[in-house]
Design a protein around this motif. Structure first.
Motif, PDB file in Angstrom:
ATOM      1  N   MET A 237      39.677  33.934  29.018  1.00  0.00           N
ATOM      2  CA  MET A 237      40.328  35.485  29.371  1.00  0.00           C
ATOM      3  C   MET A 237      41.072  35.721  30.454  1.00  0.00           C
ATOM      4  O   MET A 237      40.612  35.339  31.600  1.00  0.00           O
ATOM      5  CB  MET A 237      39.026  36.273  29.267  1.00  0.00           C
ATOM      6  CG  MET A 237      38.139  36.121  27.962  1.00  0.00           C
ATOM      7  SD  MET A 237      39.247  37.553  26.537  1.00  0.00           S
ATOM      8  CE  MET A 237      38.345  37.217  25.044  1.00  0.00           C
ATOM      9  N   PRO A 238      42.057  36.869  30.458  1.00  0.00           N
ATOM     10  CA  PRO A 238      42.802  36.944  31.802  1.00  0.00           C
ATOM     11  C   PRO A 238      41.443  37.839  32.341  1.00  0.00           C
ATOM     12  O   PRO A 238      40.905  38.633  31.656  1.00  0.00           O
ATOM     13  CB  PRO A 238      43.670  37.991  31.493  1.00  0.00           C
ATOM     14  CG  PRO A 238      43.555  38.215  29.698  1.00  0.00           C
ATOM     15  CD  PRO A 238      42.651  37.313  29.320  1.00  0.00           C
ATOM     16  N   VAL A 239      41.691  38.222  33.696  1.00  0.00           N
ATOM     17  CA  VAL A 239      40.537  38.889  34.811  1.00  0.00           C
ATOM     18  C   VAL A 239      41.425  39.913  35.199  1.00  0.00           C
ATOM     19  O   VAL A 239      42.644  39.757  35.904  1.00  0.00           O
ATOM     20  CB  VAL A 239      40.145  37.952  35.501  1.00  0.00           C
ATOM     21  CG1 VAL A 239      39.244  38.734  36.489  1.00  0.00           C
ATOM     22  CG2 VAL A 239      39.032  36.752  34.917  1.00  0.00           C
ATOM     23  N   VAL A 240      40.791  41.141  35.338  1.00  0.00           N
ATOM     24  CA  VAL A 240      41.251  42.145  35.914  1.00  0.00           C
ATOM     25  C   VAL A 240      40.253  42.487  37.246  1.00  0.00           C
ATOM     26  O   VAL A 240      39.246  42.776  36.590  1.00  0.00           O
ATOM     27  CB  VAL A 240      41.838  43.383  35.099  1.00  0.00           C
ATOM     28  CG1 VAL A 240      42.076  44.611  35.829  1.00  0.00           C
ATOM     29  CG2 VAL A 240      43.052  42.994  34.181  1.00  0.00           C
ATOM     30  N   ILE A 241      40.765  42.868  38.436  1.00  0.00           N
ATOM     31  CA  ILE A 241      39.635  43.480  39.304  1.00  0.00           C
ATOM     32  C   ILE A 241      39.951  45.010  39.171  1.00  0.00           C
ATOM     33  O   ILE A 241      41.127  45.623  39.433  1.00  0.00           O
ATOM     34  CB  ILE A 241      40.173  43.141  40.716  1.00  0.00           C
ATOM     35  CG1 ILE A 241      40.199  41.687  40.839  1.00  0.00           C
ATOM     36  CG2 ILE A 241      39.100  43.502  41.801  1.00  0.00           C
ATOM     37  CD1 ILE A 241      40.445  40.755  42.248  1.00  0.00           C
ATOM     38  N   ALA A 242      38.834  45.664  38.770  1.00  0.00           N
ATOM     39  CA  ALA A 242      38.832  47.033  38.697  1.00  0.00           C
ATOM     40  C   ALA A 242      38.400  47.802  40.050  1.00  0.00           C
ATOM     41  O   ALA A 242      37.777  47.228  40.832  1.00  0.00           O
ATOM     42  CB  ALA A 242      37.755  47.637  37.850  1.00  0.00           C
ATOM     43  N   GLN A 243      39.402  48.749  40.418  1.00  0.00           N
ATOM     44  CA  GLN A 243      39.183  49.434  41.760  1.00  0.00           C
ATOM     45  C   GLN A 243      38.185  50.294  41.997  1.00  0.00           C
ATOM     46  O   GLN A 243      37.730  50.462  43.223  1.00  0.00           O
ATOM     47  CB  GLN A 243      40.736  49.957  42.238  1.00  0.00           C
ATOM     48  CG  GLN A 243      41.792  49.296  42.203  1.00  0.00           C
ATOM     49  CD  GLN A 243      41.716  47.848  43.344  1.00  0.00           C
ATOM     50  OE1 GLN A 243      41.436  48.425  44.254  1.00  0.00           O
ATOM     51  NE2 GLN A 243      41.918  46.849  42.879  1.00  0.00           N
ATOM     52  N   ALA A 244      37.718  50.837  40.769  1.00  0.00           N
ATOM     53  CA  ALA A 244      36.466  51.510  41.109  1.00  0.00           C
ATOM     54  C   ALA A 244      36.062  51.859  39.596  1.00  0.00           C
ATOM     55  O   ALA A 244      36.622  51.266  38.598  1.00  0.00           O
ATOM     56  CB  ALA A 244      36.931  53.030  41.351  1.00  0.00           C
TER      57      ALA A 244
END
Length: 258
Positions: A237-244
């Motif tokens: 899976m691609p990964v996204v860093i959530a800022q909040a």
């Protein structure tokens, strides 16, 4: 110019600092010294190091507190080798759980310390280059899941908490730090367990199986952690860093849509 590894030794015992620094310098390392947490922080604000040797028993903030602080801030990827005057297993386990890469019990020989420093640096550099490392304290979104890297647990789409063991968390964090890249069993063993690793590859297979169960991933046709025959495992899976936390819906949609 050839890179010279830079080691910061943090210990309130002056004799140990001088003994260690003299031996490491004689063996080609650059060494800086700090007597306590305040000096360590001051030094790290001004310079970068390749590894921190950190004594557990110090006045003020002890080594466990300082290790946790390093792992929560911008030095979270800097390897840490803990020194302890006690043979008490609890100190060692707590240190490793807080993110230390290795430990050494006092009294120790400078030669053994050098060997361990080289081993930790070698393990750290086993990873493929130029990879994005997620920042501690952020929510990381992948597929239908989020990993809370502060609380160290999973959250599903409904926000339900799914607890993780220490080993499961470390394995998932390594996979999320290197999405869509094949990591060998040796790399995963060293990066998740360090000195505590079993001496056989099947321990990683068992840990992957447990993590797949947490992710409700079908072992026969996994969507998240795929097996690459004769090579290792890959987080598909691609990964996204959530800022909040309130950005979760956007981050999850981005992760699903790729």
């Amino acid at each position: 110019m050839e890179h010279i590894d830079h080691v910061l030794v943090v210990d309130d015992d002056r004799e140990i600092r001088e003994m260690v620094s003299g031996y490491l310098r004689k063996n080609g390392l650059r060494v800086s010294l700090a007597a306590d947490g305040r000096q360590m922080r001051s030094f790290l604000e001004a310079d970068r190091v390749d590894l921190v040797v950190l004594d557990i028993m110090m006045p003020g903030d002890d080594g466990l507190v300082l290790c946790r602080e390093l792992r929560a801030g911008r030095h979270r990827t800097t390897p840490v080798l803990m020194l302890t005057a006690r043979s008490d297993e609890t100190d060692r386990i707590v240190g490793l759980e807080m993110g230390a890469d290795d430990y050494l019990v006092k009294p120790f020989s400078a030669r053994e310390l050098l060997a361990r420093i080289k081993a930790v640096l070698r393990r750290t550099r086993m990873l493929p280059p130029n990879l994005q490392v997620t920042e501690a304290g952020r929510l990381v979104a992948f597929g239908a899941w989020r990993l809370d890297t502060t609380a160290r647990h999973l959250l599903d789409e409904a926000g339900t908490v799914v607890p993780l063991s220490g080993a499961e968390y470390r394995l998932l964090r390594v996979l999320l730090d290197h999405p869509q890249r094949v990591l060998s069993r040796d790399q995963l063993l060293n990066l998740t367990q360090g000195r505590e690793a079993e001496l056989f590859d099947r321990s990683i297979d068992l840990l992957v199986s447990r993590l797949r169960q947490r992710l409700q991933d079908d072992a026969r046709e996994p969507a998240y952690i795929k097996t690459v025959r004769s090579e290792g495992y890959v987080l598909a899976m691609p990964v996204v860093i959530a800022q909040a936390r309130d950005e979760w819906s956007v981050a999850a949609a981005q992760a699903r849509d790729g």
